[in-house]
Design a protein around this motif. Structure first.
Motif, PDB file in Angstrom:
ATOM      1  N   GLU A  54       0.816  -1.208   0.000  1.00 16.94           N
ATOM      2  CA  GLU A  54       0.000   0.000   0.000  1.00 16.94           C
ATOM      3  C   GLU A  54       0.854   1.266   0.000  1.00 16.94           C
ATOM      4  O   GLU A  54       0.344   2.359  -0.272  1.00 16.94           O
ATOM      5  CB  GLU A  54      -0.951   0.013   1.193  1.00 16.94           C
ATOM      6  N   ASN A  55       2.147   1.145   0.297  1.00 12.42           N
ATOM      7  CA  ASN A  55       3.034   2.310   0.303  1.00 12.42           C
ATOM      8  C   ASN A  55       3.504   2.689  -1.092  1.00 12.42           C
ATOM      9  O   ASN A  55       4.026   3.791  -1.285  1.00 12.42           O
ATOM     10  CB  ASN A  55       4.246   2.048   1.201  1.00 12.42           C
ATOM     11  N   CYS A  56       3.346   1.775  -2.048  1.00 11.10           N
ATOM     12  CA  CYS A  56       3.729   2.071  -3.427  1.00 11.10           C
ATOM     13  C   CYS A  56       2.476   2.519  -4.167  1.00 11.10           C
ATOM     14  O   CYS A  56       1.702   1.708  -4.668  1.00 11.10           O
ATOM     15  CB  CYS A  56       4.350   0.843  -4.095  1.00 11.10           C
ATOM     16  N   THR A  57       2.242   3.841  -4.211  1.00 19.42           N
ATOM     17  CA  THR A  57       1.013   4.394  -4.765  1.00 19.42           C
ATOM     18  C   THR A  57       0.982   4.376  -6.289  1.00 19.42           C
ATOM     19  O   THR A  57      -0.022   4.770  -6.893  1.00 19.42           O
ATOM     20  CB  THR A  57       0.825   5.833  -4.264  1.00 19.42           C
ATOM     21  N   PRO A 104      17.026   6.564  -2.492  1.00 23.02           N
ATOM     22  CA  PRO A 104      15.737   6.317  -1.838  1.00 23.02           C
ATOM     23  C   PRO A 104      15.100   4.999  -2.302  1.00 23.02           C
ATOM     24  O   PRO A 104      15.548   4.419  -3.290  1.00 23.02           O
ATOM     25  CB  PRO A 104      14.901   7.526  -2.282  1.00 23.02           C
ATOM     26  N   PRO A 105      14.042   4.545  -1.590  1.00 21.87           N
ATOM     27  CA  PRO A 105      13.393   3.297  -1.972  1.00 21.87           C
ATOM     28  C   PRO A 105      12.526   3.449  -3.223  1.00 21.87           C
ATOM     29  O   PRO A 105      12.318   4.559  -3.723  1.00 21.87           O
ATOM     30  CB  PRO A 105      12.523   2.975  -0.745  1.00 21.87           C
ATOM     31  N   PRO A 159       9.348  -0.940  -9.706  1.00 19.77           N
ATOM     32  CA  PRO A 159      10.143  -0.459  -8.565  1.00 19.77           C
ATOM     33  C   PRO A 159      10.637  -1.619  -7.713  1.00 19.77           C
ATOM     34  O   PRO A 159       9.963  -2.650  -7.600  1.00 19.77           O
ATOM     35  CB  PRO A 159       9.145   0.407  -7.781  1.00 19.77           C
ATOM     36  N   LEU A 160      11.797  -1.458  -7.113  1.00 15.60           N
ATOM     37  CA  LEU A 160      12.353  -2.502  -6.265  1.00 15.60           C
ATOM     38  C   LEU A 160      11.420  -2.782  -5.090  1.00 15.60           C
ATOM     39  O   LEU A 160      10.975  -1.869  -4.399  1.00 15.60           O
ATOM     40  CB  LEU A 160      13.729  -2.090  -5.744  1.00 15.60           C
ATOM     41  N   ASN A 198       4.300  -5.750   4.480  1.00 14.39           N
ATOM     42  CA  ASN A 198       3.479  -6.265   5.574  1.00 14.39           C
ATOM     43  C   ASN A 198       2.019  -5.998   5.215  1.00 14.39           C
ATOM     44  O   ASN A 198       1.534  -4.877   5.383  1.00 14.39           O
ATOM     45  CB  ASN A 198       3.832  -5.596   6.904  1.00 14.39           C
ATOM     46  N   TYR A 199       1.366  -7.022   4.731  1.00 14.40           N
ATOM     47  CA  TYR A 199      -0.020  -6.907   4.260  1.00 14.40           C
ATOM     48  C   TYR A 199      -0.928  -7.583   5.274  1.00 14.40           C
ATOM     49  O   TYR A 199      -0.756  -8.772   5.568  1.00 14.40           O
ATOM     50  CB  TYR A 199      -0.138  -7.592   2.895  1.00 14.40           C
ATOM     51  N   THR A 200      -1.879  -6.850   5.837  1.00 11.93           N
ATOM     52  CA  THR A 200      -2.752  -7.431   6.851  1.00 11.93           C
ATOM     53  C   THR A 200      -4.190  -7.024   6.604  1.00 11.93           C
ATOM     54  O   THR A 200      -4.461  -5.912   6.134  1.00 11.93           O
ATOM     55  CB  THR A 200      -2.329  -7.005   8.266  1.00 11.93           C
TER      56      THR A 200
END
Length: 272
Positions: free
Chosen positions: A92-95, A215-216, A233-234, A239-241
């Motif tokens: 979810e952090n990779c928009t 950066p990531p 992207p790399l 962490n998927y919950t």
């Protein structure tokens, strides 16, 4: 005559003992079999290979919404080789890509609303790079359990973010981690930091590789000893919950997987 009765009595007692032992062993076997049968039903184990060995439907669903969920690459002869375009949609952090919500995933897997899950995807080696001033970094490598990993070949690349024209200078440094899992990378760059440059680190232990960027989420990868452009992207730690932990009935399964040639530890935990 007394001796004959004694033999008969001894034989009768032996028969009773054998019968009792036979009954006891039968009950013991039954209890063990029942225990094993109950323990063998592990929802996480039954789902994890479905997720990791199937490409889903359509097989190239990474760029569209899937009808059947599966993370395997569309065409591969290697087991547990995952498609990065599919995996990244669990982050979810990779928009940049449409996130698959827990509700959608439950529906795709045929799980009811009272079933929750956690998917953890961790690089085989966790890379921590701490600047020491100038062009030096202390790089520490640990495994997914947090333990230091010695004898890992570390290659660092300090390159233009655009990976543009060949006249832009690129810098490289190499070292091997010690017993504490750490080593120093010295890029020997006089002017530091350089504008629009990025740091790329590859950790390699006997062909098992992990890559890290700062950066990531950079679209780069190491190939043939060079940093090249990548389609995706790399992938970092995911962490998927689907919800908060509750209940006592928990199933767990894990596998080592490959994503874009790099090794990750894939964990699936399900509770009801």
């Amino acid at each position: 005559m007394n001796a004959i009765y004694e033999y008969i009595l001894a034989g009768l007692m032996m028969f009773i003992m054998l019968a009792l032992m036979h009954t006891y062993m039968q009950n013991l076997i039954y209890d063990a079999t029942a225990s094993i049968t109950q323990g063998d039903y592990n929802l996480a184990e039954s789902l994890i290979d479905l997720i990791l060995l199937s490409p889903g439907d359509p097989p190239n669903w990474g760029i569209i919404d899937p009808e059947i969920f599966g993370l395997a690459t569309q065409e591969t002869t290697e087991a547990y080789a995952l498609d990065p375009l599919k995996v990244i949609r669990l982050d979810e952090n990779c928009t940049e890509y449409q996130y698959i919500t827990p509700g959608e995933l439950r529906s795709l897997l045929g799980l009811t609303g009272d079933v929750n899950l956690v998917i953890r995807i961790t690089p085989m080696f966790i890379v921590d790079a701490q600047p020491l001033g100038g062009a030096k970094y202390r790089v520490t490598i640990t495994n997914h359990r947090g333990r230091p990993v010695p004898n890992v070949n570390i290659t660092g690349f300090y390159v233009p973010e655009s990976l543009g024209s060949s006249d832009e200078e690129r810098f490289q440094a190499e070292n091997i981690t010690g017993f504490d899992g750490s080593c120093i990378l010295d890029f020997s760059v006089d002017s530091w930091p350089l504008s629009n440059y990025v740091l790329v680190i590859q950790a390699d232990l006997l062909g098992v590789k992990t890559m890290w960027t700062d950066p990531p989420y950079l679209r780069v990868r190491v190939e043939g000893g060079e940093v090249v452009q990548s389609e995706v992207p790399l992938i970092n730690t995911i962490n998927y919950t689907s919800g908060s932990f509750y209940g006592l009935n928990t199933d767990y399964a894990s596998r080592y997987v490959k994503i874009d040639g790099f090794t990750y530890y894939f964990e699936l935990e399900i509770w009801r």
